[in-house]
Structure formats: C-alpha cells, structure tokens
Scaffold this active site. Structure first.
Site, PDB file in Angstrom:
ATOM      1  N   PHE A 263       0.852  -1.323   0.005  1.00  0.00           N
ATOM      2  CA  PHE A 263       0.192  -0.075  -0.023  1.00  0.00           C
ATOM      3  C   PHE A 263       0.847   1.299  -0.038  1.00  0.00           C
ATOM      4  CE2 PHE A 263      -3.253   2.358   2.918  1.00  0.00           C
ATOM      5  CZ  PHE A 263      -3.704   2.979   1.628  1.00  0.00           C
ATOM      6  N   CYS A 264       0.559   2.027  -0.930  1.00  0.00           N
ATOM      7  CA  CYS A 264       1.532   3.366  -1.072  1.00  0.00           C
ATOM      8  C   CYS A 264       2.826   2.994  -1.246  1.00  0.00           C
ATOM      9  CB  CYS A 264       1.140   4.266   0.197  1.00  0.00           C
ATOM     10  SG  CYS A 264       1.635   5.949  -0.099  1.00  0.00           S
ATOM     11  N   VAL A 265       3.693   3.824  -0.389  1.00  0.00           N
ATOM     12  CA  VAL A 265       5.168   3.481  -0.245  1.00  0.00           C
ATOM     13  C   VAL A 265       5.383   2.001   0.134  1.00  0.00           C
ATOM     14  CG1 VAL A 265       7.169   4.103   0.854  1.00  0.00           C
ATOM     15  CG2 VAL A 265       5.475   6.165   0.504  1.00  0.00           C
ATOM     16  N   GLY A 267       4.059  -0.416  -1.199  1.00  0.00           N
ATOM     17  CA  GLY A 267       3.937  -1.293  -2.550  1.00  0.00           C
ATOM     18  C   GLY A 267       5.213  -0.792  -3.280  1.00  0.00           C
ATOM     19  N   LEU A 291      -1.736  -1.279  -3.934  1.00  0.00           N
ATOM     20  CA  LEU A 291      -2.749  -0.161  -3.845  1.00  0.00           C
ATOM     21  C   LEU A 291      -2.193   1.273  -3.914  1.00  0.00           C
ATOM     22  CD1 LEU A 291      -4.566  -1.950  -0.873  1.00  0.00           C
ATOM     23  CD2 LEU A 291      -4.710  -2.110  -3.153  1.00  0.00           C
TER      24      LEU A 291
END
Length: 540
Positions: A263-265, A267, A291
C-alpha cells in the site's frame, strides 16, 4: 538585471484583462453593498452560517475576499513559466489565499463572535484551552485523541507478533474460518504511517476482511524510528524489511510462494524487494497487489512541486549519511504538517476555526486519529527515496539502480498483479498508479476506485440493508493501453466496494483450502506478544 528579466511574468495583455475584470466586479460588489444590485450567491462552506449573510459588513468582506482569491488564482495561472514553476506559484498563492480567509480571524468571523457573545465568552475560554493543549501536543488537533487507544478500540483484529527485528514486527492474524487458503497473504503498509489504517475498526478493516475471506494474513508493522536507527538506508528497508518479511511468512506457512500486497510506499518497497529477489533467481510471489502505489514517478501530482535538485541536496546535507552531523531523523510531525497543508482548508484552517475561535472540541474520528499518529523516517533512507524516485525517476528503468547489491528490473517480477488507483487521489494520482501496468510484465488487472488516497482504499462492502458507498471502475476487457484515459473510456462503473473483486482475484492465486492453524507461528517463530504489538504504539 538579466536575472530579474528571467523571473516568471504575466503577459501585459493578460494582466490588463485581469485588472479590468477585477475593477468591474469590485465596483459591482460595492454597488450591491449600497443596495444597487445584487451580490452573487456564496456557495463556499466556510461561509455557510447565516451570520455571514445577515451581517452586511461580513457579507461584503466575504464577497471581496472571494473576488480577490479568484483574481490571484487567475494571475497565478496566467504566469508565463514552465509547468513546475507555474504549479509552485499556484500552490503558494493557494496557501496565501486559504490562510487569509476572513473566517480564520475572530474579528472578521461573525459566527464566532456571536457564539462568544451568546456564551458570555465561554467559547473563547474553551478556545484558549484548546489552543494551549495543541501547543503542548505540537500540532492542531483534528480529532479527540483521548477517545482512541491502539489495541483497544483501533487495531483490534486478533493476532500475534511472530517475528521482530530492529525495523519491523511481523503480525500473524488469528483465523476467522475453519479452513484457510494454502498460500498466505503478506501485507506491506507504508512506513511513513502506521499500519493500522488497514485495521481501524472491525467494520472498515481490510485486514479483518482478508482474514474473514479465509486468508492466512501476515502484516508488517514498521518500527517508529528513533535515534538508534537513524542511520538505516533504503537497502535496509528492502533487505531487513520486505525481503525478511517474505522469508519469514514463507517459512512459517511452509509455502514456496505467497500472495503479497503493498500500500502506497509499502507497494514501492514490496516491488523493489521482489525485483531484488528476482535478480537472485527467486520468485516468491504468487501474486502482487499494489494499492495507490508509485513505480513510475513521472507525474506525482502536488507532491512534485516540493522536489527539485536544490531541495533534495538540502535534505541530503542535513539528514543524509554524509551530512556534517551524520545521519539524522526526518521527524514525523514535519511530514504530517506537509501532508495537512496539501488540503489546508480541510485539515488545518477548519480546525483552527472550530478549535480556537468557536471553542469546539473536534469529534472522535478514527481515520483522523491515525492521520495524527505520525512516524519518523531515517534520513539516509528518505534521501535515497527522494532522489532516485521522485527526482530522478530511476526505479522504472531496468538496470539503472543497484539495491542490496542487485541491478533492479521490475519487469523481472514474474507474478500476476492487481493494481488499484483512487480517482481523486492527490498523493498518488490514478494516472500515475495506472502507469505500473506498463512496467510490470505479469498478467495485470487494473481497478479504479472513487474518492481519495485513503477513503478510496478503505471502502468496505456495506452491511446488509445498507446502500453501497463509492463506485469502482473495471474495464470490459483485459486491454491496458498506454493512455490511462483510453482505459477509462472502456471501463464500466460498478457501485460499491472494490474489495469483493480483489478478494475473488486473490482467491484464484491462493491455492487449495486447508485446516486453519491452531496456533500462530511455528516451532522456530513463536508468538512474542499479542497484536498489534508494541512497535505501533511508539509515538514520534
């Protein structure tokens, strides 16, 4: 003189038109205040209270402020400059405009003044108390922070910490089904926030949802760095973080391949870790879910205005490994303040007015409690990330970067990928999230959700009898053209949460069902403490 001539300027013709239009509208406002004509209606919710309309002086000040704000924004847009300079000018002007709103000043806010008179000054007394409390906390309160406690009424999904090192704890969640799918799911959240955005309340917890869907779920809980780990680098976050979490999840589950989610960083870190392992001849991911994640940093929305060579060098000189004082921490409150001022009316001035001018206590809100629970970052890690992704956009280039001793190639990751973007995301614009489809080589599915960076992701299916919230879009076919708008033209809107679509996709990569484990971990990795663990409770 030559430097002055090169400064961004507004073309004389455009400036003359703006001046003439401004004088015309300002004259009309003045005439309306004298009863000659009608002033335009005000739709701005900052001035929604009836006191702004019933008080002639306040009404005129508001109208003039809105005209000035619009004119300044038009002037910023008319500047002749490159795109990045124009974006910076528009951002600076917007910060000035939002800060100068008459609603932010007690003497100009008729609603706050009426509340003070009606309460005999009690609202002002409470406002001063709120102000002093926020001074002690070091930030503007966005919610009643005393209403929440991590592990008590947020981050409550049952589980156990089964591994820890100096960088993270690994949580294994207790099964909610008699059987679980053979391949576990490892979630890697962003390290610039705490993991429990994925586990706020039982009804909106993506972690609990994944467990209830029959997955054996592991989640990385990043340590909130202190002085003892301020030297850690991007390589450390990859080797000791993502890769170590993958290794432990595989060993505990006994599976050669696992499902992964970033998720975000988180990812970006996950994809980097998988690329390092691919360079070593390993393919541990049966699937990858990303995500609101950036892999291609060509267009990063509003965050891009903060990044240039000079700003990155300044960070390197003050926080990086070669700074005169040695590695330093990037303190969480600095990051939190920066993100708040990306939406200043919603996340700053709204609370200045409510907390201090009106003397109102902000209501309890789990998401805003999480938003204020900031985390630090090691300076060397942050500086590497800033330079090689946001500034130089090298992560997407095969062989350009060396991480953990390996040449990176994201295209070497051989796994199906589920890529999610949020349509109104101002941190990871959905066009930027979509560009991952052009980098990764596995079979890909892209889904677009409504709303923003957090609300789009944390969008659970409704309870029975309740209407669905927010839509999501899925293309009719498997085609993923280079132009995201071309993809959108062929996409179909579906009401409600994207979670069931993801869960069905994930199940197709999760293997056969097997009896759920009776205890967390295994003989080597035993339970250390109950979830959510102690790392997540450390304050910045």
């Amino acid at each position: 003189m030559q430097q002055i001539a090169q400064l961004p300027q507004i073309p004389p013709t455009a400036l003359a038109e703006l001046q003439a239009d401004y004088l015309k509208q300002a004259t009309a406002l003045w005439n309306a205040s004298l009863g000659q004509g009608e002033a335009p209606a005000i739709s701005d919710r900052r001035f929604a209270a009836p006191e702004w309309r019933s008080n002639p002086a306040a009404s005129f000040i508001t109208q003039l402020y809105l005209l000035n704000a619009k004119t300044l924004q038009q002037m910023a847009s008319a500047v002749e400059a490159d795109d990045k300079t124009k974006a910076r000018i528009r951002f600076a002007v917007q910060q000035l405009v939002d800060a100068a709103s008459p609603s932010n000043f007690l003497a100009l806010n008729p609603e706050a003044l009426k509340l003070a008179l009606d309460s005999s000054g009690e609202t002002l007394s409470r406002g001063l108390q709120n102000l002093w409390g926020d001074v002690q906390r070091g930030h503007v309160s966005q919610t009643d922070e005393s209403a929440f406690e991590v592990g008590k009424n947020v981050a409550t999904t049952a589980g156990s910490v089964v591994f820890e090192n100096e960088l993270f704890q690994l949580i294994e969640y207790a099964p909610l089904t008699a059987e679980v799918k053979a391949r576990p799911l490892l979630m890697v959240p962003p390290c610039i926030n705490k993991f429990y955005i994925l586990d706020l309340q039982p009804d909106n917890s993506l972690i609990r949802y994944a467990v209830a869907e029959g997955n054996r779920v592991f989640v990385v809980s990043w340590r909130n760095p202190d002085e003892s780990v301020k030297h850690l680098t991007w390589d450390d976050y990859i080797e000791q973080g993502a890769i170590e979490a993958i290794r432990v999840a595989r060993e505990i589950s006994g599976q050669e391949q696992i499902n992964t989610l970033g998720f975000c960083v988180g990812g970006t870190i996950l994809a980097t870790g998988l690329a390092v392992l691919a360079a070593r001849g390993e393919q541990p991911a049966a699937s990858v879910t990303l995500l609101t994640t950036l892999l291609d940093f060509a267009d990063n929305g509003i965050l891009d205005i903060f990044v240039d060579e000079a700003s990155v060098r300044l960070r390197e000189a003050t926080l990086g490994p070669d700074s005169p004082k040695g590695p330093q921490l990037l303190h969480g409150q600095e990051l939190a303040t920066t993100f708040s001022f990306l939406r200043p009316n919603d996340l700053v001035w709204n609370y200045v007015v409510g907390n201090y001018l009106k003397g109102e206590a902000p209501p309890p809100f789990d998401l805003l409690y999480w938003n204020g629970d900031s985390t630090n970052l090691p300076g060397p890690m942050y500086c590497w990330y800033l330079r090689h992704t946001y500034l130089q956009n090298e992560l997407k280039l095969p062989g350009k970067l060396t991480v953990c001793g390996e040449k990176l190639d994201l295209g070497a990751i051989k796994a199906p990928v589920y890529i999610y973007g949020s349509r109104e995301d101002h941190i990871v614009p959905w066009h930027a999230a979509y560009r991952s489809t052009q980098i990764l080589t596995g079979k890909k599915r892209f889904v677009l959700g409504a709303s923003g960076h957090i609300a789009g992701v944390i969008n659970p299916p409704p309870k029975p009898g309740k209407p669905p919230k927010r839509s999501h879009w899925i293309a009719k076919g498997a085609a993923l053209p280079a132009d995201p708008e071309a993809w959108l033209q062929n996409a179909v809107e579906h009401p409600g949460s994207w979670w069931p679509d993801w869960s069905a996709w994930l199940a197709s990569h999760a293997g056969a069902a097997k009896a759920a484990p009776k205890t967390p971990g295994n003989r080597k990795f035993k339970a250390i403490e109950p979830a959510p663990g102690r790392y997540v409770k450390v304050k910045a």
